[in-house]
Design a protein around this motif. Structure first.
Motif, PDB file in Angstrom:
ATOM      1  N   VAL A 149      36.695  48.489  50.499  1.00  0.00           N
ATOM      2  CA  VAL A 149      37.332  47.857  49.244  1.00  0.00           C
ATOM      3  C   VAL A 149      38.475  47.063  48.962  1.00  0.00           C
ATOM      4  N   HIS A 150      38.122  45.896  48.279  1.00  0.00           N
ATOM      5  CA  HIS A 150      39.630  44.750  47.678  1.00  0.00           C
ATOM      6  C   HIS A 150      39.891  45.110  46.903  1.00  0.00           C
ATOM      7  N   LEU A 151      40.630  44.859  46.227  1.00  0.00           N
ATOM      8  CA  LEU A 151      41.117  44.847  44.645  1.00  0.00           C
ATOM      9  C   LEU A 151      40.972  42.677  44.708  1.00  0.00           C
ATOM     10  N   ARG A 152      40.305  42.565  43.203  1.00  0.00           N
ATOM     11  CA  ARG A 152      40.554  41.344  42.655  1.00  0.00           C
ATOM     12  C   ARG A 152      41.298  40.951  42.215  1.00  0.00           C
ATOM     13  N   PRO A 153      41.688  39.731  41.681  1.00  0.00           N
ATOM     14  CA  PRO A 153      42.924  39.095  40.847  1.00  0.00           C
ATOM     15  C   PRO A 153      42.381  38.758  40.038  1.00  0.00           C
ATOM     16  N   ILE A 154      42.924  38.767  38.819  1.00  0.00           N
ATOM     17  CA  ILE A 154      42.498  38.516  36.941  1.00  0.00           C
ATOM     18  C   ILE A 154      41.729  37.326  37.072  1.00  0.00           C
ATOM     19  N   GLN A 155      41.623  35.960  38.067  1.00  0.00           N
ATOM     20  CA  GLN A 155      40.605  34.499  37.529  1.00  0.00           C
ATOM     21  C   GLN A 155      39.088  35.625  38.347  1.00  0.00           C
ATOM     22  N   GLU A 156      39.050  36.603  39.050  1.00  0.00           N
ATOM     23  CA  GLU A 156      37.819  37.075  39.715  1.00  0.00           C
ATOM     24  C   GLU A 156      37.543  37.978  38.713  1.00  0.00           C
ATOM     25  N   LEU A 157      37.872  39.227  38.727  1.00  0.00           N
ATOM     26  CA  LEU A 157      37.336  40.427  37.667  1.00  0.00           C
ATOM     27  C   LEU A 157      38.302  40.584  36.663  1.00  0.00           C
ATOM     28  N   ARG A 158      37.873  40.991  35.288  1.00  0.00           N
ATOM     29  CA  ARG A 158      38.542  42.081  34.649  1.00  0.00           C
ATOM     30  C   ARG A 158      39.524  42.872  34.927  1.00  0.00           C
ATOM     31  N   ASP A 159      39.965  43.915  34.464  1.00  0.00           N
ATOM     32  CA  ASP A 159      40.424  45.170  34.841  1.00  0.00           C
ATOM     33  C   ASP A 159      39.380  46.038  34.156  1.00  0.00           C
ATOM     34  N   GLY A 160      38.791  46.503  34.884  1.00  0.00           N
ATOM     35  CA  GLY A 160      37.451  47.118  34.527  1.00  0.00           C
ATOM     36  C   GLY A 160      35.935  47.283  34.604  1.00  0.00           C
ATOM     37  N   GLN A 161      36.161  45.972  35.797  1.00  0.00           N
ATOM     38  CA  GLN A 161      34.854  45.477  35.752  1.00  0.00           C
ATOM     39  C   GLN A 161      34.624  46.284  37.246  1.00  0.00           C
ATOM     40  N   ALA A 162      33.838  45.715  38.101  1.00  0.00           N
ATOM     41  CA  ALA A 162      33.284  46.067  39.799  1.00  0.00           C
ATOM     42  C   ALA A 162      32.858  44.930  40.034  1.00  0.00           C
ATOM     43  N   SER A 163      32.895  44.376  41.406  1.00  0.00           N
ATOM     44  CA  SER A 163      31.157  44.274  41.831  1.00  0.00           C
ATOM     45  C   SER A 163      30.754  44.161  43.335  1.00  0.00           C
ATOM     46  N   ALA A 308      30.679  43.496  37.150  1.00  0.00           N
ATOM     47  CA  ALA A 308      29.722  41.579  37.962  1.00  0.00           C
ATOM     48  C   ALA A 308      28.865  40.960  39.080  1.00  0.00           C
ATOM     49  N   GLU A 309      29.074  40.381  39.165  1.00  0.00           N
ATOM     50  CA  GLU A 309      28.553  40.196  40.123  1.00  0.00           C
ATOM     51  C   GLU A 309      28.888  39.671  41.316  1.00  0.00           C
ATOM     52  N   PRO A 310      27.523  39.737  42.330  1.00  0.00           N
ATOM     53  CA  PRO A 310      28.723  39.867  43.575  1.00  0.00           C
ATOM     54  C   PRO A 310      29.633  38.285  44.115  1.00  0.00           C
ATOM     55  N   ILE A 311      30.751  38.319  44.227  1.00  0.00           N
ATOM     56  CA  ILE A 311      31.790  37.322  44.452  1.00  0.00           C
ATOM     57  C   ILE A 311      32.000  36.074  45.621  1.00  0.00           C
ATOM     58  N   LYS A 312      32.249  35.192  45.280  1.00  0.00           N
ATOM     59  CA  LYS A 312      31.945  34.310  46.706  1.00  0.00           C
ATOM     60  C   LYS A 312      33.573  33.983  45.991  1.00  0.00           C
ATOM     61  N   SER A 313      33.774  34.429  47.653  1.00  0.00           N
ATOM     62  CA  SER A 313      36.012  34.134  47.347  1.00  0.00           C
ATOM     63  C   SER A 313      36.114  32.976  48.598  1.00  0.00           C
ATOM     64  N   THR A 314      36.618  32.135  48.334  1.00  0.00           N
ATOM     65  CA  THR A 314      37.411  31.104  49.905  1.00  0.00           C
ATOM     66  C   THR A 314      38.633  32.079  50.598  1.00  0.00           C
ATOM     67  N   GLY A 315      38.821  33.769  50.354  1.00  0.00           N
ATOM     68  CA  GLY A 315      39.384  33.437  51.032  1.00  0.00           C
ATOM     69  C   GLY A 315      38.895  34.688  51.966  1.00  0.00           C
ATOM     70  N   GLY A 316      39.570  34.874  53.469  1.00  0.00           N
ATOM     71  CA  GLY A 316      39.126  35.447  54.715  1.00  0.00           C
ATOM     72  C   GLY A 316      39.487  37.065  54.609  1.00  0.00           C
ATOM     73  N   GLU A 317      38.197  37.485  55.184  1.00  0.00           N
ATOM     74  CA  GLU A 317      39.287  39.906  55.676  1.00  0.00           C
ATOM     75  C   GLU A 317      38.115  39.688  56.690  1.00  0.00           C
ATOM     76  N   ASP A 318      39.141  40.245  57.394  1.00  0.00           N
ATOM     77  CA  ASP A 318      37.535  40.570  59.005  1.00  0.00           C
ATOM     78  C   ASP A 318      37.249  41.962  58.485  1.00  0.00           C
ATOM     79  N   PHE A 319      37.194  42.118  57.944  1.00  0.00           N
ATOM     80  CA  PHE A 319      36.168  43.387  57.526  1.00  0.00           C
ATOM     81  C   PHE A 319      34.719  42.996  57.648  1.00  0.00           C
ATOM     82  N   HIS A 320      34.110  42.143  57.869  1.00  0.00           N
ATOM     83  CA  HIS A 320      33.724  41.173  58.016  1.00  0.00           C
ATOM     84  C   HIS A 320      33.348  40.852  59.322  1.00  0.00           C
ATOM     85  N   PHE A 321      34.021  40.948  60.656  1.00  0.00           N
ATOM     86  CA  PHE A 321      33.468  40.909  61.839  1.00  0.00           C
ATOM     87  C   PHE A 321      33.599  42.087  62.638  1.00  0.00           C
ATOM     88  N   TYR A 322      32.968  43.440  61.997  1.00  0.00           N
ATOM     89  CA  TYR A 322      31.962  44.540  61.873  1.00  0.00           C
ATOM     90  C   TYR A 322      30.618  43.748  61.833  1.00  0.00           C
TER      91      TYR A 322
END
Length: 376
Positions: A149-163, A308-322
Motif C-alpha cells: 500500500v502507498h498513500l497517493r498525492p492529491i495530484q493523482e487521487l482525490r480523497d475517498g478514491q483508491a487504485s 480509480a484506474e491503475p496509476i502510472k507514477s514516475t516515482g520509484g518503490e523498492d516493493f517491485h524488487f520482489y
C-alpha cells in the motif's frame, strides 16, 4: 466489518501518532522495530526479528496458499525549518499503521483462512536496499500473493478514491568522480579541467535518444569541483546522476548508454571516471490476478464509483524488487487517495487520517478475497 474497524479506531490513531512522532531512517529503525514487535506480542502474534538488521515479520496459519502483506518502516532524512532530521514525509507511518490495523482487524473478526498469512515490516525502502535484504533472507520464497500500500498525492487521487495498482518506474542513482589533474589558470594545457569534462558529460547525456514511446530520463543532480582559489583549474570533481525509466528493459538500455558515454569521454580526455550505483529500484511488474483481488476489495469497501484506474507514477518503490527477483510472485500495491498535500517527500506533507480506516478494510478484504477465490 466497518463496525469492528470503528471499535479499533482509537487504537489505530494511537499507533499512527506514535509512529509519526518517532521516525527513524533506513537501517536504523531500532525503536520502530521494537515498538511493533511488542505491540504485536500484546495482541497475540509471534513476530520474528533479524539478528543482523532491523525489520520483522509474522507468519500465521498453515497450508499451500500463502498471502503476504508488506509495509515499509523507514523515514526520510530531510531539512525541516532549517534543521535536518528524520521525518515521515512519504507516508510510511501510515503504511505501518494500516498493516498493523489489518492484523488487528483479522484478529478481532476471528477470521480463519485455509492457508498461510505473512506480514512483512521491511526496513530501508528509501535507500532502495530493504526489499533486496528480505529477498536474500528468503522471507518471500513461500508467498504466492503479495500486497502493499502507498498513500497517493492529491495530484493523482482525490480523497475517498483508491487504485488497485501503482505502476512505478525504475530508478537508479549513480555517483561518479572525474579524476583529472589540477593546473594553473594561466596554463590550462598542463591539466585536465574537470569542469569542462563535466560539461561534456552533461551535453552528451542530453543527446541520448531511445524509444520515445517508453518514458525515460537521465540528468545530473550534483556536481562539485574547485576550491576558494579562482586561479586553479580543478582536475577533480564529484557528480551524481539520476536515471528514470518506465520499464526495467528501458532502464537497462539507458544504463548502457550512460556507461558508453562515460567511457568515451574518459578516453577522449584521458582521465578516469569511475561510476558507482548507490541505489536503484525496479519498475513495477503488476499481476492481473492480484490486481483483480485488490479491485474487488476496493469496490466492496468504498463502491465502484470510487475505484480509480491503475496509476502510472514516475516515482520509484523498492516493493517491485520482489516481483523482479521472484517472477513467480503475484503482487500489486494499493494506491490510497487521502487528500495528501502538497506532495510526497514534502516536509509539510499532510493527509486525511480517516483514510487509514478505509485502507485497513481494503487490505483485509483483498486478503480474504484471495483465499476465497483461489481455493474455490
Amino acid at each position: 466489518m466497518k463496525a469492528a474497524i470503528e471499535e479499533l479506531k482509537p487504537t489505530i490513531n494511537q499507533i499512527f501518532n506514535h509512529l509519526h512522532q518517532n521516525p527513524e531512517v533506513g537501517w536504523k529503525e531500532v525503536k520502530t522495530t521494537e515498538y511493533i514487535k511488542q505491540l504485536l506480542i500484546e495482541h497475540g502474534y509471534n513476530p520474528q526479528t533479524f539478528d543482523d538488521c532491523t525489520g520483522l515479520f509474522v507468519e500465521e496459519g498453515d497450508g499451500d496458499l500463502c498471502v503476504g502483506l508488506r509495509t515499509d518502516i523507514d523515514a526520510l532524512w530531510q531539512e525541516v525549518d532549517g534543521t535536518y532530521k528524520a521525518i515521515h514525509s512519504c507516508g510510511h507511518d501510515a503504511h505501518m499503521t494500516m498493516v498493523i490495523g489489518t492484523m488487528l482487524l483479522l484478529k478481532k473478526l476471528n477470521l480463519k483462512v485455509k492457508g498461510k498469512l505473512k506480514f512483512i515490516f521491511q526496513p530501508a525502502e528509501e535507500k532502495g536496499t530493504g526489499a533486496l535484504a528480505m529477498i536474500e533472507k528468503g522471507i518471500i520464497d513461500d508467498i504466492d500473493f503479495l500486497f502493499g500500500v502507498h498513500l497517493r498525492p492529491i495530484q493523482e487521487l482525490r480523497d475517498g478514491q483508491a487504485s488497485p495498482s501503482i505502476h512505478h518506474g525504475a530508478a537508479k542513482f549513480i555517483s561518479g568522480k572525474i579524476l583529472g589533474e589540477d593546473s594553473h589558470g594561466a596554463r590550462p594545457h598542463l591539466g585536465k579541467n574537470a569542469i569542462e569534462i563535466g560539461a561534456t558529460l552533461i551535453n552528451e547525456i542530453s543527446k541520448i535518444h531511445l524509444d520515445p514511446t517508453v518514458s525515460y530520463s537521465a540528468k545530473m543532480t550534483k556536481f562539485h569541483a574547485g576550491c576558494e582559489s579562482s586561479n586553479i583549474i580543478p582536475g577533480r570533481a564529484e557528480f551524481s546522476l539520476d536515471l528514470r525509466a518506465e520499464t526495467n528493459e528501458m532502464m537497462e538500455h539507458l544504463t548502457n548508454k550512460i556507461e558508453k558515454i562515460v567511457n568515451a569521454i574518459s578516453n577522449l580526455y584521458e582521465v578516469d571516471i569511475p561510476l558507482i550505483t548507490e541505489a536503484q529500484t525496479a519498475a513495477a511488474i503488476v499481476n492481473h490476478e492480484a490486481q483483480n483481488m485488490m479491485e474487488l476489495a476496493i469496490i466492496e469497501t468504498i463502491g465502484k464509483e470510487n475505484l480509480a484506474e491503475p496509476i502510472k507514477s514516475t516515482g520509484g518503490e523498492d516493493f517491485h524488487f520482489y516481483t523482479f527477483k521472484r517472477p513467480h510472485l503475484k503482487a500489486t500495491m494499493l494506491g490510497l487517495g487521502c487528500n495528501l498535500t502538497p506532495g510526497l517527500h514534502h516536509p509539510n506533507m499532510t493527509f486525511n487520517q480517516q483514510a487509514l480506516l478505509q485502507g485497513i478494510e481494503i487490505l483485509t478484504r483483498a486478503i480474504m478475497n484471495t483465499f476465497k477465490y483461489k481455493q474455490n
